[in-house]
Motif scaffolding. Structure first.
Motif, PDB file in Angstrom:
ATOM      1  N   LEU A 172     -30.201  16.136  24.236  1.00 23.21           N
ATOM      2  CA  LEU A 172     -29.557  16.594  22.957  1.00 23.21           C
ATOM      3  C   LEU A 172     -28.391  17.307  23.039  1.00 23.21           C
ATOM      4  CD1 LEU A 172     -33.166  17.340  21.276  1.00 23.21           C
ATOM      5  CD2 LEU A 172     -31.486  15.216  20.825  1.00 23.21           C
ATOM      6  N   GLY A 184     -22.398  10.603  24.526  1.00 20.37           N
ATOM      7  CA  GLY A 184     -23.642  11.382  24.190  1.00 20.37           C
ATOM      8  C   GLY A 184     -24.051  11.457  22.844  1.00 20.37           C
ATOM      9  N   VAL A 185     -25.102  12.185  22.294  1.00 18.90           N
ATOM     10  CA  VAL A 185     -25.687  12.307  21.077  1.00 18.90           C
ATOM     11  C   VAL A 185     -24.344  12.467  20.176  1.00 18.90           C
ATOM     12  CG1 VAL A 185     -26.227  14.772  21.061  1.00 18.90           C
ATOM     13  CG2 VAL A 185     -27.582  12.898  19.783  1.00 18.90           C
ATOM     14  N   GLN A 186     -24.631  11.692  19.004  1.00 14.86           N
ATOM     15  CA  GLN A 186     -23.750  11.909  17.696  1.00 14.86           C
ATOM     16  C   GLN A 186     -24.697  12.131  16.681  1.00 14.86           C
ATOM     17  OE1 GLN A 186     -20.549  11.912  18.586  1.00 14.86           O
ATOM     18  NE2 GLN A 186     -20.619  11.132  20.434  1.00 14.86           N
TER      19      GLN A 186
END
Lengths: 94, 421
Positions: free
Chosen positions: A64, A88-90
């Motif tokens: 995260l 990565g996380v969006q």
């Protein structure tokens, strides 16, 4: 259903974009450091675990990017960077 | 002018500078502004309303908070204080629930409309220094030069760290917040939280939710979802028995929560570290060719009932822009010239708040707030409300029996510390 989901299922609800590189790595030789074991407790995504040899392992998928493990373990134990731009996380809600 | 990070502080600085007709480049590593940002859920508008007078009318808020609750959560019971006041329900509203992916993206658009340039999917890899001064950044394999770099790159701020303005953060000075977005139909949210129209509810939970650790649970109603999560001190979490992911699952199973989120759909799971070390944990906020704002500067504060950060981010971004404008008049971007930033911050509500509440982190570290008091209050309520088979004990002696001399002294001690806040 908003029952307890289990982490895999929960993280599966997020949008993650593939990254070429692992953006966090455990420094070589520090895998058994007691301080590093704290990462198992603090990571909200549960990505750290201790294997049968007593070494801490990190699964990077599902990160995260919250920064908690770096604050708990410090740069002495973790090679820590954010993922490449656009990876990565969006978060869609945040 | 380069701004590292397109979150609230970066965008506030960009918006302000672009409005003055300056060339501004914002570097954002996410696919869009807000893609990497997380809030528990609420923005207090009053402190920043006048800094951006044109923004608020069309801002994509979720709900204005008209109902506040604090829940003292013991193992088997909980006691709630519920505050609804007419002042919370009249315009201009003091706070709103928000979602960052939506809000930041919108704010980025407003900054772009003023002329700022936003480059997304672009991570800043390094700071370029020359004779101890910051002269630009490396991003996406390119060298980008700037008379001043504003570091708005969030809680870990590698930009400020690489420029030598701060050291890597320590667990004691930070908490981790993580939450689920639980989708529910609008009517269901309004019915379950007793809301009319665009009213919203905020609930904070202390006690069993963190199993006695520093922190608490939170719940905010959005338009068609609920933000439900936990904030817990990283240092405490490191000493504990229970892992972070388990805490939120236990929280969700509490009867107080379970029925509120029933049949909801978890749409996202997010988390973020939060600076909570207060004044003592702040690094240097300016240097030769660099200013630091928002979470990067450690500007977030937990004083128990209110947990704030986003207003400080917006305001410090605005003030960083003002400081830059003053330095620009002098054409001098040395630390001495940019120290006007510190002066402007000191005069603003930001440093006034941080000074007023400088003892809050130490006072609130008291574990009694997170296990002893919630249990005690719950037990007292149980005894007061209980009607047994047979005669009921007198109420005052029941309460008094819990408040023996030693206990009263301990409470007076806690109170004396709380009075510093």
């Amino acid at each position: 259903m908003s029952e307890v989901l289990g982490l895999k299922e929960k993280l599966g609800r997020n949008v993650f974009k593939h990254s070429e590189h692992r953006h966090i790595n455990i420094k070589e030789g520090r895998e058994k450091d007691p301080q590093l074991k704290k990462a198992v407790l603090v990571c909200p995504a549960g990505l750290y675990s201790v294997n049968d040899n007593g070494e801490v392992e990190l699964t990077i998928d599902g990160c995260l990017e919250c920064g908690t493990c770096r604050l708990a373990c410090g740069p002495e134990l973790l090679e820590w960077n954010y993922p490449d731009g656009g990876a990565g996380v969006q978060f869609r809600f945040g | 002018m380069i701004i590292v990070g397109g979150g609230l502080s970066g965008l506030a600085a960009a918006y302000t500078l672009a409005q003055e007709g300056l060339e501004v480049l914002v570097l954002e590593r996410g696919d869009y502004s807000g893609a990497k940002n997380v809030t528990g859920g609420r923005l207090y508008v009053n402190p920043v309303r006048e800094l951006f007078p044109d923004l608020w009318k069309k801002a994509p808020f979720e709900r204005f908070i008209a109902h506040e609750q604090v829940v003292m959560m013991a193992k088997e019971r909980s006691v709630t204080i519920d505050y609804s006041g007419s002042e919370l329900a009249v315009e201009p509203y003091q706070s709103y629930s928000i979602l960052r992916a939506k809000f930041d993206r919108w704010l980025a658009k407003q900054a772009e409309r003023k002329g700022a340039m936003l480059v997304t999917k672009n991570r800043v890899d390094d700071v370029i220094m020359e004779n101890g001064r910051v002269i630009g950044v490396w991003a996406g394999g390119e060298e980008l030069r700037s008379d001043v770099v504003i570091a708005c790159d969030g809680v870990l701020s590698f930009t400020a760290e690489k420029a030598g303005l701060r050291k890597p953060g320590r667990a004691n000075d930070y908490a981790v917040g993580y939450k689920e977005i639980i989708e529910l139909p609008l009517e269901v949210i309004e019915a379950r939280f007793n809301l009319e129209g665009n009213e919203g509810a905020a609930r904070l939970f202390m006690g069993e939710v963190t199993q006695g650790m520093f922190g608490g649970g939170f719940l905010y109603t959005n338009k068609e979802s609920i933000s439900l999560g936990v904030v817990v001190g990283i240092h405490d979490l490191m000493q504990g028995e229970v892992a972070a992911p388990e805490l939120i699952d236990l929280f969700k199973q509490r009867p107080e929560i379970r029925r509120l989120i029933k049949d909801g759909n978890t749409a996202e799971y997010s988390g973020h570290a939060i600076p909570e070390g207060g004044l003592k944990a702040m690094g240097k906020l300016f240097g030769d060719g660099i200013l630091v704002a928002g979470d990067a500067a450690g500007m977030a504060m937990n004083i128990g009932i209110t947990v704030r950060g986003m207003e400080y981010a917006l305001a410090s971004g605005y003030i960083a822009a003002q400081a830059y404008l003053k330095a620009r008049e002098r054409q001098d971007y040395s630390a001495a010239s940019l120290s006007v930033y510190q002066k402007l911050l000191d005069e603003s509500f930001i440093m006034k708040d941080f000074n007023s509440f400088k003892d809050a982190p130490q006072v609130l570290e008291n574990p009694r707030f997170f296990n002893y008091y919630p249990e005690m209050v719950g037990d007292m309520m149980k005894e007061i409300y209980e009607v047994p088979n047979g005669p009921k004990k007198k109420i005052f002696p029941t309460v008094k029996s819990r408040l023996k001399f030693g206990e009263l002294m301990a409470m007076a001690g806690d109170l004396r510390k709380v009075m510093k806040i």
